[in-house]
Design a protein around this motif. Sequence first.
Motif, mmCIF file in Angstrom:
data_model
loop_
_atom_site.group_PDB
_atom_site.id
_atom_site.type_symbol
_atom_site.label_atom_id
_atom_site.label_comp_id
_atom_site.label_asym_id
_atom_site.label_seq_id
_atom_site.Cartn_x
_atom_site.Cartn_y
_atom_site.Cartn_z
ATOM 1 N N TYR A 93 -16.573 -127.803 34.828
ATOM 2 C CA TYR A 93 -16.173 -127.689 36.223
ATOM 3 C C TYR A 93 -16.881 -126.511 36.854
ATOM 4 O O TYR A 93 -17.107 -125.482 36.222
ATOM 5 N N ARG A 95 -15.424 -125.001 39.132
ATOM 6 C CA ARG A 95 -14.284 -124.101 39.222
ATOM 7 C C ARG A 95 -13.116 -124.734 38.471
ATOM 8 O O ARG A 95 -12.805 -125.893 38.676
ATOM 9 N N GLN A 96 -12.522 -123.984 37.561
ATOM 10 C CA GLN A 96 -11.297 -124.478 36.937
ATOM 11 C C GLN A 96 -10.278 -123.354 36.885
ATOM 12 O O GLN A 96 -10.529 -122.290 36.316
ATOM 13 N N ASN A 97 -9.148 -123.579 37.520
ATOM 14 C CA ASN A 97 -8.089 -122.568 37.551
ATOM 15 C C ASN A 97 -6.911 -123.054 36.719
ATOM 16 O O ASN A 97 -6.653 -124.247 36.638
ATOM 17 N N PHE A 98 -6.210 -122.103 36.151
ATOM 18 C CA PHE A 98 -5.054 -122.460 35.344
ATOM 19 C C PHE A 98 -3.808 -121.837 35.948
ATOM 20 O O PHE A 98 -3.839 -120.694 36.380
ATOM 21 N N PRO A 99 -2.709 -122.604 35.987
ATOM 22 C CA PRO A 99 -1.471 -122.030 36.502
ATOM 23 C C PRO A 99 -1.001 -120.874 35.607
ATOM 24 O O PRO A 99 -1.418 -120.768 34.455
ATOM 25 N N ILE A 102 0.054 -121.000 31.808
ATOM 26 C CA ILE A 102 -0.913 -121.286 30.744
ATOM 27 C C ILE A 102 -1.455 -119.961 30.206
ATOM 28 O O ILE A 102 -2.084 -119.196 30.931
#
Lengths: 222, 266
Positions: A93, A95-99, A102
């Motif tokens: 990705y 951009r990949q964000n994690f809540p 996690i």
Amino acid sequence: MTWKQLLTSSLGKKYLMGATGFFLIIYLIVHASVNALIFYDDNGATFNVVAHFMLHNYFIRFLEIGLFAVFILHIVQGLMLWKQNTSARKINYYRQNFPREIKWYSRYMGWLGTFILLFLVLHLYNFWAGTKHELYFKGPSNDLYKEMKKVFTSPLLFTLYMLGLVSLLFHLLQGFQSAFQTFGINNRRWIPIVRRIGIFYSIIICIVFALMPIAFMAGWLQ
Amino acid sequence: MEHYTMNLTLKVWRQKNRQEKGHFETYDMKDILSEMSFLEMFDVLNERLILENKEPVVFDQDCREGICGACSMYIDGRAHGPWQKNTVCQLHMRAYKDGDTIVVEPWRSAAFPIIKDLMVDRKAFDRIIEAGGFISVNTGNAVDANSTPVDRAKSEEAFDSATCIGCGACVAACPNSSAVLFVGAKISQLALLPQGDPERKARVINMVDQMDKEGFGNCGNIYNCEAECPKGISVENIARMNREYLGAFSSSEMQTRPNPAKHNGV
Ligand code: HEM
Ligand code: SF4
Ligand code: FES
């Protein structure tokens, strides 16, 4: 279904990681307990007696082979899973964000394991190679307590040991509860308890190990 | 709710076909209404592109009410966008404010090859279902609905698992591109009910086998799948699958059947 089918399936590989992980978790308790004998304030006399006993006891040495096998299985399988998992996404990705819930370290088990592996090589060189030299090549008799003092009062080695322990801490924080999930022990009743025990275990184990270099470095142990 | 309009910058992944390399294209979006859904904003964009004689952005969608699982966009680094337990079609523009830049990517996983732009091929999921995600029932007279007693609590749990809409967000969100949340849910919804019991062991073996063949990654127990699942499917479903699989392996009848028949009908 055959054993081969089980152990080459994605779930089977995880069972292997979990089972070897559990074994290593128990091993760490034994390892930390025996080493904690240095805190018995007699300049390492008791510790050295136990270390000598372990080195010359056939049963312990037999178990040591098992320990090596387990480590190798865990490491080889872990690295293979890591490679497979990264190649399951060809293009990353942008951009990949994690809540927030996690945990960052759960995504870096491969790196954490690699750091532990590097630490392990150093660790075996520092403490294990000498004893085997004594045993098989009639090398000079090892005073492990003195070895410890030598290693842990070196600022470089002290730092490397601390970094190794930090890696272990996070590896365990994720690994402990993960191994339970892998074997299907996760439901609303048990998982909160498992999680708490995992955090408690990881912190205690790492504190006990960390206290050893700290005690020598700070001069609490002579 | 307050009504407002906004100007946005959209960065959208464009890719002609499976082979082409793909790139981001930037679009300025003017006067987007806060009441629009995210897909309606894409409709606005596509109408404009068509009028400009350009290729519209291809994306999957069907029901637009959060139940079919077709829509699939990775928005600003989150599967289905910034809202929890939500599908893209149910994401509304009130989540954004004037001047925002939004990055939209397709699901990225080797097992979900890109068809075009934001549309990916999720047939891998269908093949997993074909491998065992069903029960075999003889045709004939309909059986009386109450002839098989079902425990109330279990039926609730099976229903929770059955709310999976097969969207693939779990795979998209998983750092390892693992499909275990989907497969775990599909195994659980049948394993929990008496109707699913006769084929229970062969089912879990066959479905996991197919999952592995499709090239998904292995579960790392990171749990981003649960966090990003629009239906809030719990990772307990993965644990149940892990138990079912070990149980199936340990049972003697599966030992004598090294390759359980795909369609072991009654
Ligand atoms: C004393 C040392 C170690 C202990 C106690 C330990 C323990 C564990 C445990 C309990 C797990 C969880 C297994 C599961 O998810 O079922 C795990 C996972 C893992 N370990 Fe270790 N480990 C150790 C050393 C290592 C080393 C040296 C490596 C080398 C590369 C390594 C690599 C991994 C990897 C990559 C995973 C993640 C597997 C996955 O979830 O896909 N570990 N470890
Ligand atoms: S488990 Fe959730 S995220 Fe995965 S396919 Fe089903 S609904 Fe989508
Ligand atoms: S279009 Fe059906 S769930 Fe979004």
